[in-house]
Design a protein around this motif. Structure first.
Motif, PDB file in Angstrom:
ATOM      1  N   LYS A 144      21.766 -18.187  55.719  1.00 45.30           N
ATOM      2  CA  LYS A 144      20.757 -19.117  55.840  1.00 45.30           C
ATOM      3  C   LYS A 144      19.726 -18.749  56.929  1.00 45.30           C
ATOM      4  O   LYS A 144      18.680 -19.001  56.926  1.00 45.30           O
ATOM      5  CB  LYS A 144      21.464 -20.419  55.923  1.00 45.30           C
ATOM      6  CG  LYS A 144      20.302 -21.824  56.110  1.00 45.30           C
ATOM      7  CD  LYS A 144      21.244 -23.116  55.992  1.00 45.30           C
ATOM      8  CE  LYS A 144      20.153 -24.223  56.177  1.00 45.30           C
ATOM      9  NZ  LYS A 144      20.700 -25.344  56.013  1.00 45.30           N
ATOM     10  N   ASN A 145      20.676 -18.443  58.133  1.00 41.76           N
ATOM     11  CA  ASN A 145      19.872 -18.056  59.319  1.00 41.76           C
ATOM     12  C   ASN A 145      18.916 -16.873  59.010  1.00 41.76           C
ATOM     13  O   ASN A 145      17.732 -16.992  59.604  1.00 41.76           O
ATOM     14  CB  ASN A 145      20.781 -17.918  60.534  1.00 41.76           C
ATOM     15  CG  ASN A 145      21.750 -19.000  60.958  1.00 41.76           C
ATOM     16  OD1 ASN A 145      21.367 -20.540  60.514  1.00 41.76           O
ATOM     17  ND2 ASN A 145      22.643 -19.226  61.770  1.00 41.76           N
ATOM     18  N   THR A 146      19.428 -16.054  58.412  1.00 40.20           N
ATOM     19  CA  THR A 146      18.575 -14.805  58.224  1.00 40.20           C
ATOM     20  C   THR A 146      17.427 -15.255  57.269  1.00 40.20           C
ATOM     21  O   THR A 146      16.350 -14.301  57.812  1.00 40.20           O
ATOM     22  CB  THR A 146      19.498 -13.630  57.473  1.00 40.20           C
ATOM     23  OG1 THR A 146      20.723 -13.626  58.428  1.00 40.20           O
ATOM     24  CG2 THR A 146      18.790 -12.506  57.320  1.00 40.20           C
ATOM     25  N   MET A 147      17.696 -16.086  56.423  1.00 44.34           N
ATOM     26  CA  MET A 147      16.430 -16.394  55.570  1.00 44.34           C
ATOM     27  C   MET A 147      15.326 -17.146  56.390  1.00 44.34           C
ATOM     28  O   MET A 147      14.218 -16.690  56.439  1.00 44.34           O
ATOM     29  CB  MET A 147      16.823 -17.053  54.341  1.00 44.34           C
ATOM     30  CG  MET A 147      17.790 -16.621  53.528  1.00 44.34           C
ATOM     31  SD  MET A 147      17.105 -15.217  52.681  1.00 44.34           S
ATOM     32  CE  MET A 147      15.756 -16.118  51.755  1.00 44.34           C
ATOM     33  N   LYS A 148      15.799 -17.952  57.372  1.00 42.91           N
ATOM     34  CA  LYS A 148      15.042 -18.406  58.210  1.00 42.91           C
ATOM     35  C   LYS A 148      14.122 -17.754  59.263  1.00 42.91           C
ATOM     36  O   LYS A 148      13.027 -17.811  59.428  1.00 42.91           O
ATOM     37  CB  LYS A 148      15.603 -19.721  59.003  1.00 42.91           C
ATOM     38  CG  LYS A 148      14.758 -20.668  59.908  1.00 42.91           C
ATOM     39  CD  LYS A 148      15.567 -21.724  60.417  1.00 42.91           C
ATOM     40  CE  LYS A 148      14.602 -22.643  61.246  1.00 42.91           C
ATOM     41  NZ  LYS A 148      13.331 -23.415  60.445  1.00 42.91           N
TER      42      LYS A 148
END
Length: 426
Positions: A101-105
């Motif tokens: 999720k963090n990487t997508m953000k």
């Protein structure tokens, strides 16, 4: 994009509904994003997802602090071609889902220039398929804190650059040294995930070369705390009568295992890989104990950076000076529990060296850095003196900069270089 295409990309198992929708939204964005995303007139923005909470938070915190000391120094000297280095940071608690999720953000909303300083095999192995799926964005992962194979070989090796030696190199060195002093019956205690399996495979491969095999194995679930028990795992391994145990885990679980092993009479060398976080491991085993030497005398930890106490090494002296000068702190908003940083540690030294090399690469991009030039900038690094006595080189078939493994034991409450395996453990 369909769920089937995600399955082919290796993304299932790490996404839940909200992230599935985020991924679909990301895929729907225009194919062509600016090649200078993450670069402004005044900043170069990096992206990090790492453990700042949970039982492994010391790893993310110390890695971040070491890198922060060097980035702060560079920024105070004028930055890179007039741009300061800024790090957009998120906490994943050393869990794959939040890391995805963090990487997508970081890629979608923050549009960082590159990813840097991730922590852990279970997180990195879930992020790599995303980088491959969206390779047209030219997002690369630099110097993750893991020695596992997925970011070192097809199909994902082209999306990451590594500085540290691999777990295969660490486990091979440990096995070779144990066999050399005639401790051939080697058992494995490991984390039941991609990290643990990577280390387990390295031990098995190294033993096979000596005509041996793993004599016993026990696992634990990622996220175990020191307050938990590892007595069952110890009892399983005791039945195998090992002459040494190689532990592939994080500091809380490995400290609990060493404690329970000694308490149950399994007194053989316990070897830990560099990922364990030596100082946090030692703190758990010694804090508040009058008999701490009993629990630390059997430890032998492999490292991928030299001793931070050896000030004859130029980069170590520089690291110590800048850590003292800037006293780097982790992002306060990410800390959920109190944490007391170490003045120096193997993990923060590794973070420092990661940042030092990345700054050199960014300098080589010139005054108008672009993502699609990053690979060429890295490949131009040949026989670069990082200041630790081992030169760094990269190339299309060489995406790992350092190869050396060091070995340490506990003496007078601190980890020091191991000079003679036979005297210590024979």
């Amino acid at each position: 994009m369909t769920r089937r295409s995600l399955l082919r990309a290796g993304l299932t198992g790490c996404l839940v509904a909200p992230w599935w929708h985020a991924l679909r939204a990301f895929a729907a964005r225009p194919t062509e994003l600016p090649t200078k995303s993450g670069v402004t007139d005044t900043e170069i923005i990096l992206g990090t997802s790492a453990a700042f909470s949970g039982p492994s938070r010391g790893l993310g915190i110390e890695l971040y602090r070491g890198a922060g000391a060097y980035f702060t120094h560079v920024n105070q000297q004028g930055g890179i071609a007039g741009r300061t280095v800024q790090v957009k940071t998120y906490d994943d608690g050393y869990q794959p889902g939040p890391s995805v999720k963090n990487t997508m953000k970081l890629m979608l909303d923050d549009q960082v220039f590159l990813l840097f300083g991730y922590v852990g095999t279970p997180t990195v192995t879930r992020v790599l398929p995303i980088l491959k799926k969206f390779q047209d964005r030219n997002i690369l992962l630099f110097f993750p804190f893991t020695g596992a194979q997925p970011q070192r070989e097809p199909p994902y090796g082209t999306f990451a650059f590594n500085l540290r030696a691999s777990y295969r190199q660490e486990t091979a060195g440990l096995v070779d040294n144990f066999v050399r002093i005639n401790r051939r019956r080697i058992a494995v205690f490991y984390q039941a995930d991609a990290y643990g399996r990577s280390g387990w495979a390295g031990v098995r491969s190294a033993l096979k070369k000596h005509g041996e095999q793993i004599v016993g194995e026990a696992t634990y679930r990622r996220g175990e705390r020191f307050t938990g028990t590892m007595r069952k795992q110890v009892e399983i391994l005791k039945e195998a009568k090992p002459e040494a145990v190689i532990c592939i885990g994080a500091y809380a679980a490995c400290a609990a295992f060493a404690r329970d092993a000694v308490d149950l009479g399994l007194e053989v060398p316990f070897a830990n890989l560099s990922f364990v976080g030596s100082e946090n491991l030692l703190k758990l085993l010694t804090e508040g104990r009058d008999d701490s030497q009993r629990y630390t005398q059997w430890l032998v930890n492999s490292q991928v950076v030299p001793s931070y106490e050896d000030t004859s090494i130029p980069a170590v002296q520089e690291y110590r000076d800048l850590m003292t000068r800037y006293a780097p702190q982790p992002p306060a908003e990410l800390l959920k529990d109190p944490y007391t940083p170490f003045d120096h540690s193997f993990v923060s030294l590794e973070g420092f060296l990661n940042a030092k090399l990345l700054v050199e690469i960014l300098h080589r991009l010139g005054t108008e850095p672009q993502r699609n030039q990053l690979e060429d900038a890295v490949f131009s690094v040949a026989d670069f003196d990082l200041g630790i006595g081992e030169q760094v080189s990269f190339g299309p078939d060489r995406r790992q900069g350092l190869q050396r493994v060091y070995y340490t034991v506990v003496d007078e409450g601190r980890f020091v270089p191991l000079d003679d395996w036979r005297i210590r453990f024979a």
